[in-house]
Design an enzyme around this catalytic site. Sequence first.
Site, PDB file in Angstrom:
ATOM      1  CB  SER A 238       4.352  -1.474   7.545  1.00 49.08           C
ATOM      2  OG  SER A 238       4.655  -1.237   6.194  1.00 49.08           O
TER       3      SER A 238
ATOM      4  CG  HIS B 270       4.007  -5.887   7.601  1.00 51.68           C
ATOM      5  ND1 HIS B 270       3.278  -7.054   7.595  1.00 51.68           N
ATOM      6  CD2 HIS B 270       3.572  -5.163   6.544  1.00 51.68           C
ATOM      7  CE1 HIS B 270       2.433  -7.041   6.586  1.00 51.68           C
ATOM      8  NE2 HIS B 270       2.588  -5.912   5.923  1.00 51.68           N
TER       9      HIS B 270
ATOM     10  CG  ASP C 190       4.005  -3.738   3.305  1.00 51.72           C
ATOM     11  OD1 ASP C 190       3.117  -4.598   3.302  1.00 51.72           O
ATOM     12  OD2 ASP C 190       4.154  -2.905   4.222  1.00 51.72           O
TER      13      ASP C 190
ATOM     14  CG  MET D 128       4.157  -2.948  -2.712  1.00 50.65           C
ATOM     15  SD  MET D 128       3.737  -1.213  -2.538  1.00 50.65           S
ATOM     16  CE  MET D 128       2.839  -1.274  -0.986  1.00 50.65           C
TER      17      MET D 128
ATOM     18  CG  HIS E  26       1.766  -7.955   2.794  1.00 52.44           C
ATOM     19  ND1 HIS E  26       1.072  -6.792   3.088  1.00 52.44           N
ATOM     20  CD2 HIS E  26       0.966  -8.663   1.956  1.00 52.44           C
ATOM     21  CE1 HIS E  26      -0.093  -6.805   2.443  1.00 52.44           C
ATOM     22  NE2 HIS E  26      -0.173  -7.921   1.742  1.00 52.44           N
TER      23      HIS E  26
ATOM     24  CG  MET F 238       0.701  -6.400  -1.290  1.00 47.16           C
ATOM     25  SD  MET F 238       0.668  -4.744  -0.591  1.00 47.16           S
ATOM     26  CE  MET F 238       2.192  -4.787   0.317  1.00 47.16           C
TER      27      MET F 238
ATOM     28  CG  MET G 257      -4.776  -6.607   2.498  1.00 49.41           C
ATOM     29  SD  MET G 257      -3.266  -5.919   3.199  1.00 49.41           S
ATOM     30  CE  MET G 257      -3.392  -4.181   2.781  1.00 49.41           C
TER      31      MET G 257
ATOM     32  N   GLY H   5      -1.345  -1.377  -1.458  1.00 51.38           N
ATOM     33  CA  GLY H   5      -0.588  -0.555  -2.402  1.00 51.38           C
ATOM     34  C   GLY H   5       0.056   0.675  -1.806  1.00 51.38           C
ATOM     35  CG  PHE H   6      -0.694   3.767  -2.330  1.00 57.25           C
ATOM     36  CD1 PHE H   6       0.399   4.357  -2.960  1.00 57.25           C
ATOM     37  CD2 PHE H   6      -1.703   3.218  -3.110  1.00 57.25           C
ATOM     38  CE1 PHE H   6       0.474   4.398  -4.351  1.00 57.25           C
ATOM     39  CE2 PHE H   6      -1.632   3.248  -4.496  1.00 57.25           C
ATOM     40  CZ  PHE H   6      -0.535   3.845  -5.123  1.00 57.25           C
TER      41      PHE H   6
ATOM     42  CG  ASP I 142      -1.086  -4.473   6.154  1.00 56.87           C
ATOM     43  OD1 ASP I 142      -0.850  -3.302   6.498  1.00 56.87           O
ATOM     44  OD2 ASP I 142      -0.440  -5.089   5.284  1.00 56.87           O
ATOM     45  N   GLY I 143      -3.467  -2.023   7.566  1.00 60.18           N
ATOM     46  CA  GLY I 143      -3.966  -0.857   6.838  1.00 60.18           C
ATOM     47  C   GLY I 143      -4.791   0.085   7.686  1.00 60.18           C
ATOM     48  N   GLY I 144      -4.287   1.300   7.853  1.00 61.44           N
ATOM     49  CA  GLY I 144      -5.067   2.327   8.542  1.00 61.44           C
ATOM     50  C   GLY I 144      -5.140   2.184  10.050  1.00 61.44           C
TER      51      GLY I 144
ATOM     52  N   GLY J 132       2.207   1.179   9.688  1.00 63.30           N
ATOM     53  CA  GLY J 132       3.277   1.857   8.971  1.00 63.30           C
ATOM     54  C   GLY J 132       3.368   3.312   9.369  1.00 63.30           C
ATOM     55  CB  SER J 133       1.560   6.317   8.138  1.00 66.34           C
ATOM     56  OG  SER J 133       0.289   5.732   8.266  1.00 66.34           O
TER      57      SER J 133
END
Length: 206
Positions: free
Chosen positions: A9, A34, A36, A38, A67, A69, A138, A143-144, A176-178, A198-199
Amino acid sequence: MKNYILAPSLLSADFSNLGNAINLIEEKKAGFVHIDVMDGMFVPQISYGQPVVKSLRPLTDLIFDVHLMIEHPENHIKSFAESGADYITFHYEASENPDSVIDLIHSFDKKAGISIKPKTQVSAIEKYLANVELVLVMTVEPGFGGQKIISECVDKVKELVELRKKLNLDFKISVDGGVNENTIQSVIDAGSDVIVSGSAFFSGRL
Ligand code: DX5
Ligand code: ZN
């Protein structure tokens, strides 16, 4: 082990050097980028939009997994399609008429994805599954980047694997996420086809 597509991401990339981020994604043999988007309404932040997608498009043949959002996704499908998106995923919660958004995406010869937030159940989107190429689960509140995975949401992947088999469909299931070095195995085991990161990806942990 089941194969999956890694989808880094860009939200966690260095925005002052997105070309470099694309190079890194290519080097790591990820399949999707990916992206994102927003709008500051569906989610609190504003990220980037069509001009950024368009300027990245000539840099790579990687698949652009956009994606959205955003509220009123129907107003922006054409411009994202023309900017070079390959998959366009919108939120079930942001759309009054998901069928028409899916049809619109298909009318530009793009692959359609539908996404659900952590509190939305798979049953809410069951009737759209026959018409989409991707379902984005998700596993954090959108959002973050950098949030902790909500592990109960991973069970939705298993539910979708079952439903896909039962209904004889072939959409991809994306998470998606974490997702990081500690949690990736659980999403692989659940049956994810596309894994967004992402991170963890951009800090070199995946
Ligand atoms: C969050 C975005 C994600 C985000 C994931 O709303 O949809 O794609 O970048 O970031 P990590 O992998 O850090 O949770
Ligand atoms: Zn995302």
